[in-house]
Motif scaffolding. Structure first.
Motif, short mmCIF file in Angstrom:
data_model
loop_
_atom_site.label_atom_id
_atom_site.label_comp_id
_atom_site.label_asym_id
_atom_site.label_seq_id
_atom_site.Cartn_x
_atom_site.Cartn_y
_atom_site.Cartn_z
N ILE A 4 0.73 -1.31 -0.09
CA ILE A 4 -0.06 -0.22 0.18
C ILE A 4 0.89 1.26 -0.15
CG2 ILE A 4 -1.79 1.18 1.21
CD1 ILE A 4 -2.69 -1.54 2.38
N ARG A 5 0.59 1.96 -0.81
CA ARG A 5 1.42 3.44 -0.92
C ARG A 5 0.75 4.40 -0.19
NH1 ARG A 5 6.30 1.26 -3.60
NH2 ARG A 5 5.20 -0.33 -4.94
N ILE A 6 1.56 5.44 -0.14
CA ILE A 6 0.88 6.69 0.74
C ILE A 6 -0.02 7.20 -0.02
CG2 ILE A 6 1.61 9.12 1.67
CD1 ILE A 6 4.15 7.76 2.38
N SER A 7 -0.91 7.58 0.46
CA SER A 7 -2.24 8.15 -0.11
C SER A 7 -2.45 9.62 -0.03
CB SER A 7 -3.65 7.49 -0.16
OG SER A 7 -3.78 7.58 1.47
N ALA A 8 -3.24 10.46 -0.52
CA ALA A 8 -3.60 12.03 -0.51
C ALA A 8 -4.32 11.86 0.91
CB ALA A 8 -4.39 12.39 -1.49
N ASP A 9 -4.79 10.89 1.37
CA ASP A 9 -5.55 10.88 2.58
C ASP A 9 -4.38 11.07 3.98
OD1 ASP A 9 -7.97 11.03 1.59
OD2 ASP A 9 -8.28 9.09 1.59
N ASP A 10 -3.38 10.36 3.58
CA ASP A 10 -2.52 10.19 4.77
C ASP A 10 -1.55 11.59 4.82
OD1 ASP A 10 -3.02 7.59 4.72
OD2 ASP A 10 -1.37 7.17 3.22
N VAL A 11 -1.69 12.66 3.74
CA VAL A 11 -0.71 13.62 3.93
C VAL A 11 -1.64 14.90 4.10
CG1 VAL A 11 1.14 15.06 2.65
CG2 VAL A 11 0.57 12.60 2.25
N THR A 12 -1.11 15.85 5.01
CA THR A 12 -1.91 17.09 5.04
C THR A 12 -0.95 18.42 5.06
OG1 THR A 12 -3.45 18.59 6.49
CG2 THR A 12 -1.63 16.93 7.69
N ASP A 13 -1.31 19.51 4.30
CA ASP A 13 -0.44 20.63 4.44
C ASP A 13 -1.08 21.63 5.31
OD1 ASP A 13 -2.66 21.41 2.92
OD2 ASP A 13 -1.84 22.31 1.27
N ARG A 14 -2.17 21.43 6.19
CA ARG A 14 -2.59 22.23 7.12
C ARG A 14 -1.46 21.97 8.39
NH1 ARG A 14 -8.79 21.58 7.13
NH2 ARG A 14 -8.56 23.08 9.13
N ASP A 106 10.38 17.47 -7.24
CA ASP A 106 11.29 18.48 -7.64
C ASP A 106 11.56 19.18 -6.03
OD1 ASP A 106 8.73 19.36 -7.21
OD2 ASP A 106 8.68 20.69 -8.86
N GLY A 107 10.94 18.55 -5.24
CA GLY A 107 11.41 18.97 -3.76
C GLY A 107 10.32 19.91 -3.16
N ARG A 108 9.25 20.09 -3.89
CA ARG A 108 8.20 21.03 -3.44
C ARG A 108 7.65 20.17 -2.35
NH1 ARG A 108 4.12 21.50 -6.41
NH2 ARG A 108 4.82 19.88 -8.04
N PHE A 109 7.30 20.91 -1.21
CA PHE A 109 6.53 20.43 -0.16
C PHE A 109 4.98 20.11 -0.47
CE2 PHE A 109 4.39 21.12 3.83
CZ PHE A 109 4.91 20.30 4.67
N ALA A 110 4.79 18.72 -0.09
CA ALA A 110 3.41 18.23 -0.51
C ALA A 110 2.54 18.35 0.89
CB ALA A 110 3.43 16.96 -0.90
N GLY A 111 3.15 18.00 2.22
CA GLY A 111 2.75 18.04 3.29
C GLY A 111 3.59 17.20 4.24
N LEU A 112 2.74 16.73 5.37
CA LEU A 112 3.22 16.13 6.68
C LEU A 112 2.32 14.95 6.84
CD1 LEU A 112 4.73 18.54 9.17
CD2 LEU A 112 6.02 17.52 7.32
N VAL A 113 2.91 13.64 6.97
CA VAL A 113 2.16 12.60 7.45
C VAL A 113 2.19 12.62 8.95
CG1 VAL A 113 1.68 10.00 7.24
CG2 VAL A 113 2.81 11.19 5.44
N PRO A 114 0.90 13.08 9.55
CA PRO A 114 0.98 13.21 10.96
C PRO A 114 1.28 11.76 11.65
CG PRO A 114 -1.19 13.38 10.08
CD PRO A 114 -0.29 13.32 8.99
N SER A 115 1.42 11.67 12.99
CA SER A 115 1.76 10.66 13.62
C SER A 115 0.57 10.07 14.07
CB SER A 115 2.28 11.10 15.02
OG SER A 115 1.44 12.16 16.05
#
Length: 232
Positions: A4-14, A106-115
């Protein structure tokens, strides 16, 4: 088993953000009043490029006049969206970070995967590993469902296979019946019928054992089944 890959639901930029040259006091002052989805760490950005991570406890303990670049981790664990979930979690644990940064190529920040999301991944991976050790592929929830399902579903799941076994037994009886004359003429042959039945059951039990062991080790059922059919 598919990874299972990291999905958009796992990542937040807030999440809290800062620039390397910002003062610690300014970053702390800007935190209240924002509805962050994850505030375990401050993402340090140079424009849109991710350059570091500051754990929130380090930010709170730092001197107010210090700059963010002096207290940030300039080499935090970074993954991309193609990374497997379990690999991402182990990377975070190995680097002793509370959050995991996700960046584009390209190094652009997509977000963090919270704990909390990473803990959910650990629980899911643990459940999957237990399922493999137990010899079934999907998850332990399906095994629990099979143990607790009502009578009607039990019959629906089991009867077709019992019918197949009954048909096989009837076919075996027809085969033995076709040799009735030989069995009557040579009664000694009848004593070998239990041995044939035992051998068939023994081969089936061995195949079952090998198949379950292979499943628990992550071997594909297709590969094991093909070899066991030839062996049988």
């Amino acid at each position: 088993m598919a990874s299972i890959r990291i999905s958009a639901d796992d990542v937040t930029d807030r999440v809290p953000k800062a620039s390397p040259g910002d003062r610690v006091e300014a970053v702390r002052t800007a935190l209240p009043g924002h509805a962050f989805l994850a505030a375990d760490a401050v993402a340090v950005l140079d424009g849109e490029r991710f350059v570091g991570l500051v754990p929130i406890e380090r930010l709170l303990a730092a001197d107010a006049a210090e700059r963010v670049e002096a207290i940030m981790d300039p080499d935090p664990p970074i993954v991309d969206p193609r990374t497997r979930q379990e690999a991402a979690v182990w990377e975070m644990i190995a680097r002793a970070e509370s959050s995991l940064a996700v960046t584009a190529d390209d190094g652009r920040f997509a977000g963090l995967v919270p704990s909390r999301r990473l803990l959910a991944v650990l629980l899911a991976e643990h459940d999957e590993d237990l399922a493999r050790i137990g010899g079934y592929l999907a998850s332990s929830s399906r095994a629990r469902q099979a143990a607790e399902e009502p009578l009607g579903r039990r019959l629906w799941h089991r009867l077709p296979w019992l019918v197949v076994g009954l048909l096989g037994a009837m076919a075996s009886a027809l085969v033995v019946g076709a040799f009735e004359e030989e069995l009557s003429a040579n009664v000694l042959l009848a004593f070998f019928v239990p041995a044939v039945v035992y051998m068939a059951d023994a081969v089936g039990t061995q195949t079952e054992t090998v198949l379950i062991r292979g499943m628990s080790a992550g071997v594909r059922v297709r590969d094991v089944a093909r070899r066991e059919l030839l062996t049988g």
